[in-house]
Design an enzyme around this catalytic site. Structure first.
Site, mmCIF file in Angstrom:
data_model
loop_
_atom_site.group_PDB
_atom_site.id
_atom_site.type_symbol
_atom_site.label_atom_id
_atom_site.label_comp_id
_atom_site.label_asym_id
_atom_site.label_seq_id
_atom_site.Cartn_x
_atom_site.Cartn_y
_atom_site.Cartn_z
ATOM 1 N N ASN A 288 0.861 -1.179 0.000
ATOM 2 C CA ASN A 288 0.000 0.000 0.000
ATOM 3 C C ASN A 288 0.899 1.231 0.000
ATOM 4 O O ASN A 288 1.463 1.602 1.015
ATOM 5 C CB ASN A 288 -0.889 -0.039 1.250
ATOM 6 C CG ASN A 288 -1.870 1.119 1.293
ATOM 7 O OD1 ASN A 288 -1.757 2.074 0.520
ATOM 8 N ND2 ASN A 288 -2.817 1.057 2.208
ATOM 9 N N GLU B 103 -7.865 -2.445 5.350
ATOM 10 C CA GLU B 103 -7.750 -2.415 3.892
ATOM 11 C C GLU B 103 -6.778 -3.479 3.395
ATOM 12 O O GLU B 103 -7.015 -4.108 2.371
ATOM 13 C CB GLU B 103 -7.330 -1.011 3.435
ATOM 14 C CG GLU B 103 -8.488 -0.018 3.561
ATOM 15 C CD GLU B 103 -8.053 1.429 3.481
ATOM 16 O OE1 GLU B 103 -7.138 1.815 4.238
ATOM 17 O OE2 GLU B 103 -8.631 2.182 2.679
ATOM 18 N N HIS C 103 -12.021 5.438 -1.224
ATOM 19 C CA HIS C 103 -12.177 4.626 -0.005
ATOM 20 C C HIS C 103 -12.980 3.362 -0.252
ATOM 21 O O HIS C 103 -13.513 2.765 0.687
ATOM 22 C CB HIS C 103 -12.915 5.398 1.114
ATOM 23 C CG HIS C 103 -12.085 6.415 1.812
ATOM 24 N ND1 HIS C 103 -12.646 7.543 2.369
ATOM 25 C CD2 HIS C 103 -10.760 6.481 2.071
ATOM 26 C CE1 HIS C 103 -11.685 8.274 2.928
ATOM 27 N NE2 HIS C 103 -10.540 7.643 2.754
ATOM 28 N N ARG D 133 -9.130 18.660 4.817
ATOM 29 C CA ARG D 133 -9.885 18.973 3.598
ATOM 30 C C ARG D 133 -11.275 19.491 3.947
ATOM 31 O O ARG D 133 -11.901 19.012 4.898
ATOM 32 C CB ARG D 133 -10.028 17.723 2.725
ATOM 33 C CG ARG D 133 -8.832 17.449 1.857
ATOM 34 C CD ARG D 133 -8.947 16.127 1.144
ATOM 35 N NE ARG D 133 -8.146 15.121 1.814
ATOM 36 C CZ ARG D 133 -8.224 13.806 1.588
ATOM 37 N NH1 ARG D 133 -9.101 13.331 0.722
ATOM 38 N NH2 ARG D 133 -7.448 12.973 2.226
ATOM 39 N N ARG E 157 -2.511 -1.713 -3.691
ATOM 40 C CA ARG E 157 -3.604 -0.764 -3.597
ATOM 41 C C ARG E 157 -3.376 0.317 -4.647
ATOM 42 O O ARG E 157 -2.305 0.922 -4.709
ATOM 43 C CB ARG E 157 -3.617 -0.123 -2.218
ATOM 44 C CG ARG E 157 -4.670 0.939 -2.130
ATOM 45 C CD ARG E 157 -4.712 1.550 -0.767
ATOM 46 N NE ARG E 157 -5.735 2.573 -0.729
ATOM 47 C CZ ARG E 157 -5.612 3.709 -0.046
ATOM 48 N NH1 ARG E 157 -4.517 3.931 0.655
ATOM 49 N NH2 ARG E 157 -6.575 4.585 -0.058
#
Ligand code: ADP
Length: 594
Positions: free
Chosen positions: A7, A361, A152, A213, A63
């Site tokens: 990842n 993940e 996501h 963000r 990923r």
């Protein structure tokens, strides 16, 4: 069977080695990597691979943040897939290039071991058009690929799966809202197993309040800031991505723990940050319940979703009307347990269950990688590009002269992918016994036989019976009259519906295990509904580039062109040219003798 998961983020690299039972054998992490100073991603990765020592690696899962709407499943990596990831790099400059670097390093260090790309966007790639479309000028949206991709996805799908496991109900019969609340945050409406809506959009900036963000902002604000002259593109980017969200609101930190501590001491902006965060998340839960027409469970995951009981409690306030009844004690305890690492925090009789899931993940990537390498399917197969051919004609020198005048030569408008072939500026009108079709493209270069290729629906309109034929096989095909600026030509034969076909270089044919004239089936993963085309003819030649050709009827049936690369409607094609490159198809090696 051991699966290595890599990842690669913008400033970190994580790896984990799993066995086939999803047990972690090894894992590691390197952070604060940078491309200009200190340790690079490649150094870090190389070090980590050294760390694996004598451990066997049988498959590698990567990923990949952005696969646009081209990939909706974990995909075995070949050159075509690498090129596609590279194409999406412009949309994910902080992520895709590092994933490509990792793929390259893995290919070098583990020769012959299959690599699989697992995309963050894949789970959302079948989102209904009504959810993925922004209400701006449609042509502009298509030209700039402005649509909702969502991110996501690996985490949303994983969390939905764990929740379904607890509910003892297949995810295909549940309507869930999953909230991935970490430094980045997004909500997803998981409707009967598919992402039906998600809050991150064309980029990961839209939607919920995040660590730094902004999430949703009126686009008018951005125009005003630019117009003020005090903001450039760069500073605006920094404002929205780096110094907004929890950090910008609180003025303290992007870490919710710091903000919660300050809020408890009465810090006004910290309290405001928490309120805005919770309000926004709650609003999305309600909206998604409405979009799905019902709700069975809410699932929290990510650093905040897993750890902040008070944030969960705030978000769930006022949702009783949906049937949400939080068990305050269980929420505060929220002991994540068991192999699947979840906790149920709603009252036993709550109509909507509320579940906290520890996201994983890497585990999901390992699971998907194992599936991709052990049960190869249409979904995980390497892809081939598809071009949609609008009606067109190939003409002889003689016919061309009769239609466009003595001495006229075809003028190139644009080249086609197949070497030497091009779309001409010249157009002709087809006149049938029933009706006419004007403005049909001529393709170059000129040939030794006249041939006009139309789609099935054109056949009825013209009032002719056009047989389905391989290109070049026009004996006994339908007659048609062509009209050009200098005259008309009555062809006794030459009108066909082209047999769907794939152009292949011998190397491609080798890779797919097919030969010239084979008939194969091709699964097209275009729009919301996939489709398998049977009776596709393989054509192999040294001069061919890999490309499948279908007509506009077929593309419409597969909802192709409504996705990524855009704009298929019959009129678009008429005005824009003969052949458009649209999306990617996927190949099923199910060859039967010709
Ligand atoms: P990333 O998206 O970078 O993977 P995480 O999912 O780890 O981030 O989430 C990080 C966020 O989780 C931070 O805002 C952090 O404050 C928050 N968080 C972690 N633990 C707690 C906690 N015990 N209480 C409140 N917030 C927490």
């Amino acid at each position: 069977m051991n699966i290595l998961v890599i990842n690669c983020g913008s400033s970190s690299v994580k790896y984990a080695l799993f066995d086939e039972h999803e047990t972690v054998l090894m894992q590691g992490k390197r952070e604060r990597l940078s491309s200009d100073e200190g340790k690079s991603h490649r150094d870090a990765l190389s070090e980590m691979i050294d760390e694996l020592g004598a451990h066997q690696v049988d498959a590698i899962g990567h990923r990949v943040v952005h696969g646009g709407d081209e990939f909706r499943a974990p995909t075995l990596i070949n050159n075509g897939v690498i090129n596609a990831i590279d194409r999406w790099s412009a949309a994910a400059p902080m992520h895709n290039p590092y994933a490509l670097m990792a793929i390259n390093e893995a290919q070098v260090r583990f020769e012959g071991v299959p690599n699989v790309a697992v995309f963050d966007t894949a789970f959302h790639a079948r989102m209904p058009r009504r959810a993925s479309t922004y209400a701006i000028d449609h042509d502009i949206a298509q030209r700039y690929q402005i649509k909702r991709y969502g991110f996501h996805g690996i985490s949303h799908e994983y969390a939905a799966g764990v929740a379904a496991g607890f509910l003892n109900c297949p995810v295909e019969s549940l309507r869930l809202v999953t909230l991935h609340l970490g430094n980045g945050a997004s909500a997803c409406a998981v409707e009967y197993g598919r992402s039906a809506e998600t809050s991150m959009g064309n980029t990961p900036l839209e939607g919920l309040v995040m660590g730094t963000r902004s999430g949703d902002v009126d686009a008018g604000v951005l125009m005003n800031l630019l117009q003020s002259g005090e903001y450039s593109l760069k500073t605006l980017n920094t404002l929205l991505n780096k110094s907004s969200g929890l950090l910008g609101l609180s003025g303290i930190s992007n870490d919710l723990r710091d903000i919660e501590a300050a809020a408890a001491d009465g810090h006004d902006r910290a309290q405001l940050a928490i309120n805005v965060f919770a309000h926004r998340a709650r609003k999305y839960v309600g909206a998604y319940a409405a979009a799905m027409g019902g709700l069975d469970a809410i699932v929290f995951t990510g650093g905040i979703g897993e750890n902040s009981a008070s944030m969960r409690e705030r978000i769930l306030q006022r949702l009783e009307f949906l049937g949400v009844q939080l068990d305050i004690d269980r929420n505060r305890r929220s002991e994540i347990r068991g192999d699947n690492q979840y906790a149920v925090i709603s009252e036993p009789h709550s109509r909507v269950d509320v579940i906290v899931v520890k996201t994983n993940e890497e585990r999901m990537i390992a699971r998907k990688t194992l599936i991709a390498v052990s049960t190869p399917s249409i979904e995980t197969a390497p892809t081939i590009p598809i071009a949609v051919s609008a009606r067109h004609c190939h003409l002889t020198e003689e016919t061309f002269a009769a239609l466009f005048g003595e001495g006229a030569q075809p003028t190139m408008d644009k080249p086609l992918l197949q070497p030497g072939q091009y779309a001409c500026k010249e157009r002709v009108n087809l006149i049938g016994p029933r009706d006419r079709i004007d403005g049909v493209r001529v393709l170059g270069p000129l040939r030794s036989v006249d041939q006009v290729e139309i789609a099935r629906t054109d056949e009825f309109r013209l009032g002719v019976d056009a047989p389905i034929r391989d290109s070049g096989k026009i004996d006994g095909s339908a007659p048609i009259t062509l009209e050009g600026p200098a005259g008309t030509v009555k062809l006794k034969q030459g009108l066909i519906c082209a047999l769907r076909h794939i152009h292949m270089h011998p190397d491609d044919a080798n890779q797919f295990g097919v030969a010239d004239k084979d008939e194969v089936a091709v699964s097209v993963l275009g729009g919301e509904r996939s489709l398998i085309f049977g009776d596709v003819r393989v054509r192999v030649k040294d001069s061919y580039m890999l490309e499948m050709h279908i007509d506009t009827d077929e593309a419409n049936a597969a909802e192709l062109g409504r996705g990524a690369s855009g704009g298929l409607s019959v009129t678009d094609i008429d005005e824009d040219g003969c052949v458009k490159r649209l999306g990617e198809g996927q190949f099923k090696t199910q060859n039967k003798p010709a």
